[in-house]
Design an enzyme around this catalytic site. Structure first.
Site, PDB file in Angstrom:
ATOM      1  N   GLY A 187       0.680  -1.168   0.093  1.00  0.00           N
ATOM      2  CA  GLY A 187       0.100  -0.109   0.150  1.00  0.00           C
ATOM      3  C   GLY A 187       0.698   1.207   0.108  1.00  0.00           C
ATOM      4  N   GLN A 247      -7.895   0.251   3.907  1.00  0.00           N
ATOM      5  CA  GLN A 247      -8.612  -0.366   5.056  1.00  0.00           C
ATOM      6  C   GLN A 247     -10.035  -0.600   4.320  1.00  0.00           C
ATOM      7  OE1 GLN A 247      -7.806  -1.449   7.732  1.00  0.00           O
ATOM      8  NE2 GLN A 247      -6.043  -0.467   7.982  1.00  0.00           N
ATOM      9  N   HIS A 276      -2.371  -7.698   2.161  1.00  0.00           N
ATOM     10  CA  HIS A 276      -2.595  -8.458   3.423  1.00  0.00           C
ATOM     11  C   HIS A 276      -3.665  -7.825   4.148  1.00  0.00           C
ATOM     12  CE1 HIS A 276      -0.475  -5.350   6.257  1.00  0.00           C
ATOM     13  NE2 HIS A 276      -0.303  -5.096   5.157  1.00  0.00           N
ATOM     14  N   THR A 305      10.313  -7.505 -11.809  1.00  0.00           N
ATOM     15  CA  THR A 305       9.698  -8.803 -11.852  1.00  0.00           C
ATOM     16  C   THR A 305       8.556  -8.748 -10.766  1.00  0.00           C
ATOM     17  OG1 THR A 305      11.622  -9.846 -12.678  1.00  0.00           O
ATOM     18  CG2 THR A 305      10.150 -11.342 -11.933  1.00  0.00           C
ATOM     19  N   CYS A 345       2.972   4.688  23.540  1.00  0.00           N
ATOM     20  CA  CYS A 345       3.992   3.640  23.974  1.00  0.00           C
ATOM     21  C   CYS A 345       3.865   2.415  22.959  1.00  0.00           C
ATOM     22  CB  CYS A 345       3.496   3.177  25.496  1.00  0.00           C
ATOM     23  SG  CYS A 345       4.217   4.830  26.269  1.00  0.00           S
TER      24      CYS A 345
END
Lengths: 323, 402
Positions: B72, B179, B201, B237, B325
């Site tokens: 993406g 998304q 994915h 390729t 975090c």
């Protein structure tokens, strides 16, 4: 996911001294603006001798912030205030068996909570003197603010300077773009123009051990990377063989210590045939061993030679067949 | 008990049918699709089939509008850089403050190179101001790049409307739809969208493959030049196996589109209702009435997201957080910040993103697991008292910040 040590996980899953201490007479409230974590440390101090009788924490923060808080309370209990103040953030990180560089600020927050609590006990006002910025160098946990201050104080003008003064950029070097961008801004602020260093291949110190060299591969300009060793001039063939034997004898004790051995079979011009026996032969490290022997030979003889391991049994069979 | 995966906006499980379709192309079908011989030819035909499947999923008019890329991010970079290079006289980019870093960081970099970047702000529910957008469209704008749906909150933007406005102003429009594709129906044929990015994915295809949809006639400059692959628009390729996997995943996504918007959505709604009923001081972020059917983002006040995730992980539940975090960058989620969520809530945001593999039992288990974890962490929080937040939390605990 972060690579937290088992100790960090333990202190996170089962924190020690969670909650506020009853009848606390020292409170330190601090936060880290860079990630929004915050910590309240409460201490019960014996007014007689300033010994910390009890410590508790309340933390709004991530796993390592909670673990750092828990570690801090464990570390300070039983200490006098002055003893406790000698604890550095690195001590807290060490107590936890290390923290990821991005999380070192959690240990800094712990130390600051302690300073703030002590100041509160002593009726002083605590002022935070350090500022946090975006993390630039992840290898050495150096942030933007630190780099900028160092550049200003020392009028630095290159990435190399920054690395020498702060360590930032001295590791994997992937933050060099970030450091250059800071330099561009800082130099512009003092009316200069940043000039990048010329592209250059990093000169490496010659390796002592030529690791995993496949000896059957053609070696291009083998001695180029090596400062030419002083060639013993006018060595006779006999002296040369003696020298080769001496090198083999020198390394044998090392190999024997690993239940291996090495034997000189033949010398043909630049090719030195040896047999590796015992634990050395067939071992994955054999190529490394051979590389090491070859390096020693080159150094001793002052010329390039090739050390070729030979299967002794096969060699004998071949010779018999020829005869 | 097996672990529960509720982080499908991060990545998805490769569908077993996808894996099965890919396998022969690792072994016997190893040819280069560009080759003339039969080894290559068969692979070439398989690529063609995959391209058609993706075309169908996007409702594109021509199969040649599908350009396979590596991800993406590559599609996003290709689209934006192409628009700038094809129209060098235009020096402005319009985007939003809540884009994915694939777009935001590129735009920041381009700003440093002298381009003007307008970042549209959002309101408390993560919605854009179309009046502001309209006022920014001008002859200097090279490209508008706006995500179809937000990865953190699932909020869906009015892409068709925005693309129409751009088209009317004569401005190229790109949307990062990684998304949205596979979760909501998309029909590009008669749309004013010039470019669209998708990522394999995110829809049960493998990692390492993406698509840039390029409407026929849109001026284009390749990012990667070299070989003639993808009609010279993306040299290199082809990642044959992954592309074939994506083709199958696209077919499955089409077949499951209704399921996604009924069953998966119902599971998501049950999860939301179950958690909110059991946990006080928690609220949904983004625009609940207009979001992806699989996404639920909840802010748990006065605790921090990474700590929640670590405890969820301990009981076998995988989710993600907008907390500073967890990002590695130490920046609190720019999406939560943009919506003006106070940091005591923004740091405690947890995103649950479902897929067609999740079950009602799993959802019930999560609903049971979350409340005690939140309670455990609130016990440690300086903002939390015996049975609720302390009175005037901001005054009761006002730390000195470094």
């Amino acid at each position: 996911m972060w690579d937290y040590s088992e100790t960090v996980k333990e202190h996170f899953y089962n924190p020690k001294n969670a909650g506020a201490v009853e009848q606390a007479n020292a409170v330190g409230d601090v936060g880290s603006i860079s990630c929004g974590d915050a910590l309240r440390l409460t201490l019960k101090v014996d007014p007689e001798n300033e010994v910390i009788l009890d410590a508790g924490f309340q933390t709004f923060g991530c796993g390592s912030a909670i673990a750092s808080s828990s570690a801090l309370t464990e570390m300070v209990k039983g200490k006098t205030l002055d003893e406790a103040l000698t604890i550095t953030n690195q001590d807290i990180a060490d107590f936890l068996d290390g923290l990821p560089p991005e999380k070192m600020h959690c240990s800094v927050m712990g130390r600051e909570a302690l300073q703030a609590a002590v100041a509160n006990y002593r009726g002083e006002e605590w002022v935070d003197d350090h500022e946090e910025g975006a993390l630039i160098c992840k290898c050495f946990a150096i942030d933007d603010v630190m780099i900028r201050e160092t550049i200003r104080e020392n009028s630095l003008s290159s990435v190399e300077d920054v690395t020498n003064y702060t360590k930032a950029g001295g590791g994997c070097s992937s933050c060099h773009e970030g450091i250059e961008n800071i330099l561009i801004e800082e130099l512009a602020a003092r009316g200069e123009v940043f000039v990048a260093a010329h592209a250059k291949g990093k000169k490496k110190a010659p390796k002592k051990q030529e690791a995993l060299v496949s000896l059957e591969m053609p070696v291009a300009e083998p001695a180029a990377a090596e400062p030419a060793p002083a060639a013993p001039a006018g060595m006779s063939a006999f002296q040369r063989i003696k020298k080769i034997e001496a090198v083999i004898e020198e390394i044998r004790p090392n190999l024997q210590a690993d239940r291996g051995d090495c034997e000189l079979l033949d010398v043909d011009g630049k090719n030195i045939y040896v047999s590796l026996v015992g634990a050395c032969s067939g071992c994955q490290m054999a190529a490394m061993t051979v590389g090491g022997i070859q390096q020693k030979m080159i150094e001793a003889l002052g010329e390039f030679v090739k050390v070729i391991p030979v299967d002794k049994a096969k060699a004998a069979a071949q010779q018999q067949a020829l005869a | 008990m097996s672990d529960i995966y509720l982080d499908n906006n991060a990545t998805t499980q490769c569908d077993p049918l996808v894996v099965e379709a890919m396998l022969p192309y690792f072994s016997e079908q190893f040819g280069n699709p560009s080759s003339l011989h039969s080894f290559g030819n068969k692979v070439g035909f398989a690529l063609k089939k995959a391209r058609k499947s993706v075309q169908k999923l996007l409702g594109a008019e021509h199969e040649s509008e599908i350009i396979f890329t590596s991800c993406g991010s590559e599609s996003d970079s290709t689209a934006i850089m192409s628009a700038l290079r094809a129209q060098p006289e235009r020096r402005t980019i319009i985007t939003t403050v809540v884009e994915h870093p694939a777009v935001l960081n590129l735009c920041e970099h381009l700003e440093g190179e002298g381009y003007t970047v307008h970042r549209l702000g959002v309101d408390a529910k993560g919605r854009l101001d179309l009046e502001e957008y309209k006022s920014l469209l001008s002859d200097d704008v090279a490209v508008v790049s706006v995500m179809w749906a937000n990865n953190e909150t699932g909020t869906i933007f009015p892409i068709m409307e925005m693309a129409t406005m751009a088209d009317e102003a004569g401005v190229m429009f790109h949307t990062d739809a990684v998304q949205a594709v596979g979760k909501i129906p998309i029909e590009l044929e008669d749309s004013p969208i010039h470019m669209l990015s998708l990522s394999g994915h995110k829809l049960h295809a493998p990692k390492g493959v993406g698509v840039l949809y390029l409407k026929r006639g849109t001026r284009f400059r390749p990012l990667l030049r070299g070989g003639h692959q993808e009609r010279g628009r993306r040299a290199g390729t082809e990642n044959v196996t992954a592309i074939i996997g994506l083709g199958v995943a696209a077919e499955l996504a089409m077949a499951n589109m209704a399921h996604e918007n009924t069953e998966v959505k119902a599971l998501r709604d049950r999860l939301q209702e179950g958690i909110l009923a059991a946990v006080p001081n928690a609220f949904v972020t983004g625009d609940p009435d207009n979001r992806l059917p699989n996404t639920l983002n909840i802010a748990f006040e006065y605790i921090e997201g990474e700590a929640i995730l670590l405890l969820l992980n301990k009981v076998g539940i995988a989710a993600s957080s907008g907390s500073a975090c967890t990002s590695g960058s130490l920046e609190p989620s720019h999406v939560m910040k943009a919506m003006g969520i106070p940091y005591t809530a923004a740091h405690g945001t947890v995103r649950f993103s479902l897929s067609r593999y999740n079950t009602a039992e799993e959802v019930e288990r999560v609903i049971e697991s979350v409340p005690p974890i939140v309670a455990q962490l609130r016990k440690l929080s300086p903002y939390w008292g015996e049975n609720g937040p302390v009175e005037n939390p901001d005054q009761a605990f006002a730390p000195v910040y470094a």
